[in-house]
Design a protein around this motif. Structure first.
Motif, PDB file in Angstrom:
ATOM      1  N   ARG A  46       0.769  -1.235  -0.075  1.00 19.64           N
ATOM      2  CA  ARG A  46       0.104   0.059   0.123  1.00 19.64           C
ATOM      3  C   ARG A  46       0.955   1.218  -0.053  1.00 19.64           C
ATOM      4  O   ARG A  46       0.568   2.230  -0.855  1.00 19.64           O
ATOM      5  N   SER A  47       1.910   1.285   0.972  1.00 20.65           N
ATOM      6  CA  SER A  47       2.885   2.470   1.075  1.00 20.65           C
ATOM      7  C   SER A  47       3.486   2.659  -0.471  1.00 20.65           C
ATOM      8  O   SER A  47       3.399   3.960  -0.769  1.00 20.65           O
ATOM      9  N   ALA A  49       2.623   1.811  -3.636  1.00 18.69           N
ATOM     10  CA  ALA A  49       1.732   1.843  -4.459  1.00 18.69           C
ATOM     11  C   ALA A  49       1.086   3.346  -4.375  1.00 18.69           C
ATOM     12  O   ALA A  49       1.357   4.253  -5.545  1.00 18.69           O
ATOM     13  N   LEU A  50       1.206   4.054  -2.927  1.00 22.99           N
ATOM     14  CA  LEU A  50       0.731   5.308  -2.837  1.00 22.99           C
ATOM     15  C   LEU A  50       1.717   6.494  -2.956  1.00 22.99           C
ATOM     16  O   LEU A  50       1.731   7.652  -3.580  1.00 22.99           O
ATOM     17  N   TRP A  53       2.104   6.225  -7.029  1.00 22.18           N
ATOM     18  CA  TRP A  53       0.967   6.397  -8.090  1.00 22.18           C
ATOM     19  C   TRP A  53      -0.039   7.009  -7.132  1.00 22.18           C
ATOM     20  O   TRP A  53      -1.264   6.499  -7.008  1.00 22.18           O
ATOM     21  N   PRO A  54       0.167   8.179  -6.441  1.00 25.55           N
ATOM     22  CA  PRO A  54      -0.790   8.775  -5.408  1.00 25.55           C
ATOM     23  C   PRO A  54      -2.009   9.123  -6.181  1.00 25.55           C
ATOM     24  O   PRO A  54      -3.009   9.119  -5.347  1.00 25.55           O
ATOM     25  N   GLU A  55      -2.120   9.430  -7.314  1.00 28.55           N
ATOM     26  CA  GLU A  55      -3.508   9.797  -7.742  1.00 28.55           C
ATOM     27  C   GLU A  55      -4.136   8.692  -8.707  1.00 28.55           C
ATOM     28  O   GLU A  55      -5.330   9.033  -9.129  1.00 28.55           O
ATOM     29  N   SER A  56      -3.702   7.802  -8.501  1.00 28.30           N
ATOM     30  CA  SER A  56      -4.155   6.646  -9.324  1.00 28.30           C
ATOM     31  C   SER A  56      -5.209   5.601  -8.485  1.00 28.30           C
ATOM     32  O   SER A  56      -4.767   5.155  -7.388  1.00 28.30           O
ATOM     33  N   ALA A  59      -3.392   1.990  -8.346  1.00 28.15           N
ATOM     34  CA  ALA A  59      -2.097   2.110  -7.864  1.00 28.15           C
ATOM     35  C   ALA A  59      -1.712   0.612  -7.536  1.00 28.15           C
ATOM     36  O   ALA A  59      -0.406   0.445  -7.800  1.00 28.15           O
ATOM     37  N   ARG A  60      -2.269  -0.045  -6.925  1.00 27.69           N
ATOM     38  CA  ARG A  60      -1.984  -1.580  -6.405  1.00 27.69           C
ATOM     39  C   ARG A  60      -1.682  -2.194  -7.809  1.00 27.69           C
ATOM     40  O   ARG A  60      -0.755  -3.222  -7.852  1.00 27.69           O
TER      41      ARG A  60
END
Length: 86
Positions: A46-47, A49-50, A53-56, A59-60
């Motif tokens: 999770r961390s 991915a964020l 890709w913070p806006e997606s 992201a995962r």
């Protein structure tokens, strides 16, 4: 025991046992590998991915793709350098 060499100055280069690893057509897998190497510690999916890709909303999914590219590039010894145990 193969050696992993990463050069991040200029064009990023990754070599396993002296042979250049597969090249990447995207920057995120290299950024992910660089971040993991520099921090030298475990991170949650999770961390990561964020972070990348913070806006997606996907992201995962993007992280899974980046990890897959890294595993292929690093070859059969990828598990030595990427502990991907969720």
């Amino acid at each position: 025991m193969p050696r992993l060499t990463i050069s991040l100055f200029g064009d990023p280069q990754i070599a396993v046992a002296g042979a250049e690893a597969a090249s990447f057509d995207r920057n995120k897998p290299i950024a992910l590998l660089a971040y993991l190497v520099v921090t030298g510690m475990a991170h949650t999916r999770r961390s990561l991915a964020l972070l990348l890709w913070p806006e997606s909303a996907n992201a995962r999914t993007h992280l899974r793709g980046a990890l897959l590219l890294l595993r292929h590039a690093l070859g059969e010894d990828a598990a030595r350098w990427l502990a991907d145990d969720r």
